[in-house]
Design a protein around this motif. Structure first.
Motif, PDB file in Angstrom:
ATOM      1  N   GLN A 208       0.953  -1.130   0.096  1.00 40.31           N
ATOM      2  CA  GLN A 208       0.237   0.069  -0.088  1.00 40.31           C
ATOM      3  C   GLN A 208       0.711   1.220   0.027  1.00 40.31           C
ATOM      4  O   GLN A 208       1.779   1.419   0.869  1.00 40.31           O
ATOM      5  CB  GLN A 208      -0.769   0.154   1.115  1.00 40.31           C
ATOM      6  CG  GLN A 208      -1.984   1.106   1.227  1.00 40.31           C
ATOM      7  CD  GLN A 208      -2.978   0.623   0.289  1.00 40.31           C
ATOM      8  OE1 GLN A 208      -3.207  -0.334  -0.305  1.00 40.31           O
ATOM      9  NE2 GLN A 208      -4.204   1.595  -0.089  1.00 40.31           N
ATOM     10  N   ARG A 213      -6.911   0.761   2.686  1.00 38.03           N
ATOM     11  CA  ARG A 213      -7.803  -0.184   1.926  1.00 38.03           C
ATOM     12  C   ARG A 213      -8.397  -1.016   2.965  1.00 38.03           C
ATOM     13  O   ARG A 213      -7.481  -1.675   3.638  1.00 38.03           O
ATOM     14  CB  ARG A 213      -6.765  -1.149   1.147  1.00 38.03           C
ATOM     15  CG  ARG A 213      -7.358  -1.905   0.022  1.00 38.03           C
ATOM     16  CD  ARG A 213      -6.374  -2.633  -0.572  1.00 38.03           C
ATOM     17  NE  ARG A 213      -5.246  -1.720  -1.351  1.00 38.03           N
ATOM     18  CZ  ARG A 213      -5.864  -1.221  -2.753  1.00 38.03           C
ATOM     19  NH1 ARG A 213      -6.707  -1.780  -3.223  1.00 38.03           N
ATOM     20  NH2 ARG A 213      -4.895  -0.393  -3.182  1.00 38.03           N
ATOM     21  N   LEU A 243      -5.287  -2.142   5.324  1.00 35.38           N
ATOM     22  CA  LEU A 243      -3.934  -1.937   5.103  1.00 35.38           C
ATOM     23  C   LEU A 243      -3.645  -0.325   4.835  1.00 35.38           C
ATOM     24  O   LEU A 243      -4.384   0.324   3.993  1.00 35.38           O
ATOM     25  CB  LEU A 243      -3.954  -2.708   3.584  1.00 35.38           C
ATOM     26  CG  LEU A 243      -2.423  -2.948   3.248  1.00 35.38           C
ATOM     27  CD1 LEU A 243      -1.881  -3.995   4.204  1.00 35.38           C
ATOM     28  CD2 LEU A 243      -2.419  -3.506   1.728  1.00 35.38           C
ATOM     29  N   PRO A 245      -0.987   3.134   4.420  1.00 38.83           N
ATOM     30  CA  PRO A 245       0.378   3.214   3.643  1.00 38.83           C
ATOM     31  C   PRO A 245       1.569   2.632   4.287  1.00 38.83           C
ATOM     32  O   PRO A 245       1.718   2.915   5.442  1.00 38.83           O
ATOM     33  CB  PRO A 245       0.341   4.791   3.418  1.00 38.83           C
ATOM     34  CG  PRO A 245      -1.241   5.160   3.566  1.00 38.83           C
ATOM     35  CD  PRO A 245      -1.707   4.023   4.606  1.00 38.83           C
ATOM     36  N   ALA A 261     -11.845   1.556  -0.689  1.00 35.04           N
ATOM     37  CA  ALA A 261     -11.015   2.406  -0.432  1.00 35.04           C
ATOM     38  C   ALA A 261     -11.906   3.641  -0.254  1.00 35.04           C
ATOM     39  O   ALA A 261     -12.113   4.287  -1.100  1.00 35.04           O
ATOM     40  CB  ALA A 261     -10.102   2.335  -1.648  1.00 35.04           C
ATOM     41  N   GLY A 265      -7.066   5.144  -3.532  1.00 37.93           N
ATOM     42  CA  GLY A 265      -5.761   4.182  -3.112  1.00 37.93           C
ATOM     43  C   GLY A 265      -4.994   4.002  -4.124  1.00 37.93           C
ATOM     44  O   GLY A 265      -5.369   4.041  -5.244  1.00 37.93           O
ATOM     45  N   ALA A 267      -1.735   1.421  -4.744  1.00 35.36           N
ATOM     46  CA  ALA A 267      -0.678   0.294  -4.265  1.00 35.36           C
ATOM     47  C   ALA A 267       0.050  -0.356  -5.526  1.00 35.36           C
ATOM     48  O   ALA A 267      -0.384  -0.076  -6.691  1.00 35.36           O
ATOM     49  CB  ALA A 267      -1.537  -0.733  -3.514  1.00 35.36           C
TER      50      ALA A 267
END
Length: 297
Positions: A208, A213, A243, A245, A261, A265, A267
């Motif tokens: 991430q 997330r 999840l 960053p 999200a 987001g 990733a």
């Protein structure tokens, strides 16, 4: 199991087609033959004729083959249910483990080879220092139309994404050192995006970069309850994980995942790991192998 129409037979006349279909369907469902005979008797068929009709359908070659296939499916489903029971027998409630630090050896032995997810707090995302990885710049490179929806695109081979691919490092010790060989993909979600459940066909390491997330993970042994949910049946076991960053998530092959999200987001996923053997692939749409041919007369 209850039929809705009269049999419409007299003496030795064959059963009506809809009743033959009803018999075959219930034989495949595993209904006891005695119950089928009783149902036919209640519909006006003599006991002897009912027994003959049930046995005749059960001896049809296509029904015999279907019963063998269904029997094997039930055995496999029973085995998956055993795995589910073992998973639930742990002392702690089922959860996704989180680690601030984990050696590659522990990662592979405790999670990758055990087909279990895990979240790692890693400094990998901190190495993405350029402004190219901001949500605004990523959206601009994807283009207005594509950035409106959640997408997952290869980073290499896309000219518009080359600035992102050039500075992409590999998570040390977990994936191959050659980033291109890791088959990295860019995951992008606009704010409020929701992605429904889907199967992870390979082991995937999801890193991430921006945004939060919120994932729903369902173990591989819940395949039957996910792929063919029964009305009013038992819901599959589901694990929730958030999840943030800088965190990495191992999505094990065969597990199901979906996510939201809320604020959008960014990733990156990797699919080649620092192991001598290549990643495994679950071909969930593969056609079954044919059984051996019967002997010639």
């Amino acid at each position: 199991m209850s039929p809705s129409r009269e049999v419409g037979v007299d003496g030795g006349a064959p059963l009506a087609p809809e009743w033959r279909r009803w018999l075959v369907e219930n034989l495949l469902r595993g209904t006891a033959r005695g119950e089928l005979v009783t149902a036919l008797e209640k519909a006006g068929v003599t006991a002897e004729r009912a027994r003959q009709a049930v046995e005749a359908e059960a001896r049809e070659p296509f029904v015999e083959g279907a019963l063998r296939a269904v029997g094997m499916q039930r055995k496999l489903e029973g085995l998956l249910d055993v795995y589910a029971e073992l998973f639930l027998q742990t002392e702690a409630p089922p959860r996704v483990d989180r680690h601030a630090a984990l050696t590659p050896a522990a990662f592979f032995e405790r999670y990758y080879f055990q087909n279990l997810p895990v979240v790692l707090r890693d400094g990998w995302a901190a190495s993405l220092t350029s402004g190219e990885w901001t949500p605004e710049r990523v959206a601009a490179r994807l283009g207005e139309r594509e950035a409106r929806h959640a997408c997952c695109v290869p980073l290499f081979g896309e000219p518009r994404l080359e600035p992102l691919a050039r500075e992409l490092p590999a998570p040390g010790g977990l994936t191959l050192a050659d980033v291109r060989a890791c088959e990295p993909r860019l995951w992008w979600e606009p704010g409020g995006a929701e992605v429904p459940l889907r199967a992870s066909r390979r082991n995937v390491l999801l890193a991430q970069v921006h945004g939060v997330r919120r994932l729903q993970l369902i173990p591989a042994f819940e395949l039957r309850r996910v792929a063919s949910p029964a009305e009013g049946g038992e819901a599959p076991l589901s694990l929730d994980v958030e999840l943030s960053p800088g965190e990495l998530l191992l999505l094990p092959v065969g597990w199901w995942y979906g996510f939201v999200a809320p604020e959008g987001g960014v990733a990156v996923s990797f699919e080649a790991f620092a192991l001598p053997e290549p990643n495994v692939t679950w071909d969930s749409d593969a056609e079954p192998l044919p059984s051996p041919l019967p002997p010639r007369d």
